[in-house]
Enzyme design. Structure first.
Site, PDB file in Angstrom:
ATOM      1  N   GLY A  76       6.688   2.309  -8.790  1.00 49.99           N
ATOM      2  CA  GLY A  76       7.790   3.186  -9.157  1.00 49.99           C
ATOM      3  C   GLY A  76       8.451   3.837  -7.958  1.00 49.99           C
ATOM      4  N   GLY A 118       1.733   4.679  -0.073  1.00 57.25           N
ATOM      5  CA  GLY A 118       3.061   4.290  -0.564  1.00 57.25           C
ATOM      6  C   GLY A 118       3.780   5.451  -1.224  1.00 57.25           C
ATOM      7  N   ASP A 141      -9.356   3.892  -1.250  1.00 57.68           N
ATOM      8  CA  ASP A 141      -9.500   3.173   0.027  1.00 57.68           C
ATOM      9  C   ASP A 141      -9.853   4.108   1.195  1.00 57.68           C
ATOM     10  OD1 ASP A 141      -8.588   1.098  -1.538  1.00 57.68           O
ATOM     11  OD2 ASP A 141      -6.562   1.100  -0.707  1.00 57.68           O
ATOM     12  N   ARG A 185      -8.161  -2.715   0.733  1.00 58.81           N
ATOM     13  CA  ARG A 185      -7.054  -3.276   1.522  1.00 58.81           C
ATOM     14  C   ARG A 185      -7.459  -3.474   2.986  1.00 58.81           C
ATOM     15  NH1 ARG A 185      -2.655  -3.271  -1.857  1.00 58.81           N
ATOM     16  NH2 ARG A 185      -2.372  -1.305  -2.946  1.00 58.81           N
TER      17      ARG A 185
END
Ligand code: F6P
Length: 361
Positions: A76, A118, A141, A185
């Site tokens: 989003g 992000g 993470d 990640r």
């Protein structure tokens, strides 16, 4: 301070509800301030019914619950929002001006953005066009800069450690090499911490590219000492020296690529070269689910309360963070400047080596 709004963005993590609860309670108790909940990340600002009043009654009983009562939108991004046309085709729209206007019309003192890398980057961009934001670092993470830990990480490590414990018993019974693939990640924190806590024999993380020969050496050494099973914890982002990471799906300008599959390559190689039986477990989203540990509830609550107090002090464009045993605020730009990675010379890696765990190098 009269009115705050809160949203949760990106992938979920255990402890999000603890943050929502602590923001509402701190705003009410300390500042007699109203809180609005925003559904599904930034999308809520441009969706019907996406913004709603959230008071202490609305957050009752959510402290131990995983997920987020606000919903999250993984992709989003108001600067590039995915829109599906009536004919099924897809295009991306910059909706940031609409989001800005909506936030402005709500007369917010601040928007509390709970997110990972992000989502916090989007928060920073919105801050730069005049939106009053404060961030709370969330990710299993543990890769956000400026904070020693983000909430969600501890719960993921506990889940991964339990998985390693369970794999141990069946590995020993069947004399097998079990390979467990874990999330994270480009950061190996979950794998390193759970690998040590769960007694893995080999730990493979993105920060230390590995050689197959080193893994086989460890497995063979164990066999020669009468241990006919081994446990390998491998990060989804780990890679062979000189080779690329393994992806399930390549990314594009909007979507992040999806890591996954390295565990199968490791298992196949070892089975072939070491002549042992191997099995693969990919723990996946189990690491993101379930009730947060006490540590994550405690951390989430502290980070959330500090974020509200920061707004009370007039600090905006910042993020709450854990540094040592203190909760502080740091500029969002500082937190986002460099993503955090495992220190390959730090004492956690050294401890793994001291215990004879192979890091594959
Ligand atoms: O960033 C958190 C995380 O769980 C990563 O560890 C993992 O690679 C990714 O999100 C998975 O994302 P998705 O929910 O899109 O599958």
């Amino acid at each position: 301070m009269k009115r705050l709004a809160i949203l949760t963005g990106g992938g979920d993590a255990p402890g999000l509800n603890a943050v929502i609860r602590a923001v509402v309670k701190t705003a009410e108790n300390e500042y007699n301030c109203e809180v609005l909940g925003v559904r599904n990340g930034f999308d809520g600002f441009i969706q019907d019914g996406g913004v709603f009043p959230l008071d202490s009654k609305g957050v009752r009983g959510i402290l131990p619950r995983g997920g987020t009562i606000l919903g999250a939108a993984n992709r989003g991004n108001p600067f590039a929002l995915k829109v599906v046309d009536p004919d099924g085709s897809v295009h991306y729209e910059d909706t940031s001006q609409r989001v800005y206007e909506r936030i402005h019309s709500l007369r917010l003192d601040a928007l509390v953005v709970v997110g990972g890398d992000g989502t916090l980057h989007i928060a920073q961009e919105l801050h730069e066009i005049g939106v009053p934001v404060v961030g709370v670092p969330k990710t299993i993470d543990n890769d956000i800069g400026g904070t020693d830990f983000s909430f969600g990480f501890d719960t993921a490590v506990v889940t991964a450690t339990e998985a390693l414990d369970k794999l141990h018993t069946t590995a020993e019974s069947h004399h097998r090499v079990m390979v467990l693939e874990l999330m994270g990640r480009d950061a190996g924190f979950i794998t390193l911490y759970a690998g040590i806590a769960g007694g893995a024999d080999v730990i493979l993380i993105p920060e230390i590219p590995f050689r197959y020969e080193a893994i086989c050496k460890k497995v063979n050494e164990r066999v020669s000492r009468g241990s006919f099973f081994s446990i390998i914890a491998v990060s989804e982002g780990a890679s062979v020296q000189g080779q690329e990471q393994v992806f399930l799906r390549e990314g594009d300008s909007i979507h992040q690529s999806r890591l996954g599959g390295i565990s199968h390559q490791v298992a196949e190689y070892i089975a072939r070269v070491c002549d042992v039986e191997t099995r693969v477990t990919i723990l996946g989203h189990l690491q993101r689910g379930g009730s947060p540990t006490a540590f994550d509830r405690w951390l989430a609550t502290r980070l959330a309360a500090e974020a509200v107090r920061a707004v009370g002090r007039g600090e905006l464009g910042c993020m709450s963070a854990l540094q040592g045993n203190k909760v502080v605020t740091i500029p969002l730009s500082e937190a986002l400047a460099t993503p955090k990675r495992v220190n390959v010379l730090g004492d956690t890696v050294l401890t793994a080596r001291s215990l004879g765990i192979s890091l594959g190098d």
